[in-house]
Design an enzyme around this catalytic site. Structure first.
Site, PDB file in Angstrom:
ATOM      1  CE1 TYR A  68      45.396 -12.671  19.654  1.00 47.62           C
ATOM      2  CE2 TYR A  68      46.500 -14.759  19.254  1.00 47.62           C
ATOM      3  CZ  TYR A  68      46.452 -13.392  19.123  1.00 47.62           C
ATOM      4  OH  TYR A  68      47.453 -12.736  18.462  1.00 47.62           O
ATOM      5  CG  HIS A  99      38.334 -11.338  16.937  1.00 50.49           C
ATOM      6  ND1 HIS A  99      37.201 -10.882  16.298  1.00 50.49           N
ATOM      7  CD2 HIS A  99      39.324 -11.241  16.013  1.00 50.49           C
ATOM      8  CE1 HIS A  99      37.492 -10.522  15.059  1.00 50.49           C
ATOM      9  NE2 HIS A  99      38.771 -10.741  14.862  1.00 50.49           N
ATOM     10  CG  PHE A 150      45.950 -16.709  13.638  1.00 47.54           C
ATOM     11  CD1 PHE A 150      45.880 -16.064  14.865  1.00 47.54           C
ATOM     12  CD2 PHE A 150      46.965 -17.634  13.433  1.00 47.54           C
ATOM     13  CE1 PHE A 150      46.807 -16.318  15.858  1.00 47.54           C
ATOM     14  CE2 PHE A 150      47.895 -17.891  14.423  1.00 47.54           C
ATOM     15  CZ  PHE A 150      47.816 -17.230  15.641  1.00 47.54           C
ATOM     16  CG  ASN A 185      42.089 -11.479   9.589  1.00 45.69           C
ATOM     17  OD1 ASN A 185      41.093 -11.459  10.311  1.00 45.69           O
ATOM     18  ND2 ASN A 185      42.962 -10.490   9.574  1.00 45.69           N
ATOM     19  CG  ASN A 202      39.183  -8.650   8.177  1.00 42.05           C
ATOM     20  OD1 ASN A 202      38.646  -8.147   7.192  1.00 42.05           O
ATOM     21  ND2 ASN A 202      39.976  -7.960   8.975  1.00 42.05           N
TER      22      ASN A 202
END
Length: 186
Positions: free
Chosen positions: A14, A19, A64, A66, A112
């Site tokens: 990631y 993001h 993470f 969320n 989120n």
């Protein structure tokens, strides 16, 4: 003392995704000040910088995206940092790549990570820096935000990361409203 949280997802896969632009901003600050990252007992990585005599705790939640609030709230409590001294940096689909927007309050806007933080800190009234990543022309948003920036967008996103880091450094000595007025006009 201020808490600056960059939102993103942990892990190599990631690292350079849209993001993770929040992580990229706090990484830029850590790099500028040559401060190491340490694993926190609150499920995040932290680094401490001093700007103009003001201590700033940088954080990258390892929960993470969320579940970001699960890291932020305990850090605020541990360091006794009031909500007005917190800045959250995150990606925003509604801004073009390379644009940043500073705000003092607002809804999660469908993000989120921000929903989690609002749920855990029990207010929407905190400082934030939204870094534009644009919307996909077609296809699912999830695949888009978990994708890397294409080469053509890299100069714009690098500029946005640097501008966001500049704004945070200014915030060390200047009220957020003044920093907001300065950077939202650029």
């Amino acid at each position: 003392m201020k808490l600056i949280a960059g939102l993103g997802n942990p892990g190599k896969k990631y690292e350079r995704t849209r993001h993770n632009v929040g992580f990229m901003v706090v990484d830029e600050l850590s790099f500028r000040h040559q401060t190491p990252w340490k694993k926190s007992k609150f499920n995040g990585m932290t680094s401490e910088i001093i700007v103009g005599g003001e201590k700033m705790i940088l954080v990258k939640p390892l929960t993470f995206m969320n579940a970001s609030g699960e890291c932020i709230r305990p850090l605020m409590d541990y360091y006794n940092i009031p909500i007005e001294d917190v800045v959250i940096v995150y990606d925003d689909l509604d801004l073009p790549v390379g644009k940043i927007r500073l705000r003092q309050k607002g809804s999660a806007g469908g993000h989120n990570g921000m929903k989690s933080i609002i749920q855990h800190v029990k207010t929407q009234e905190f400082n934030r820096i939204r870094v534009g990543v644009s919307r996909p022309l077609k296809g699912e948003v999830i695949h888009y935000v978990l994708g890397d920036f294409p080469k053509a967008e890299q100069p714009d996103i690098i500029a946005a990361i640097q501008k966001s880091a500049d704004a945070i450094e200014d915030y060390a000595q200047t009220p957020f409203i003044e920093v907001m007025n300065k950077y939202n006009q650029k």
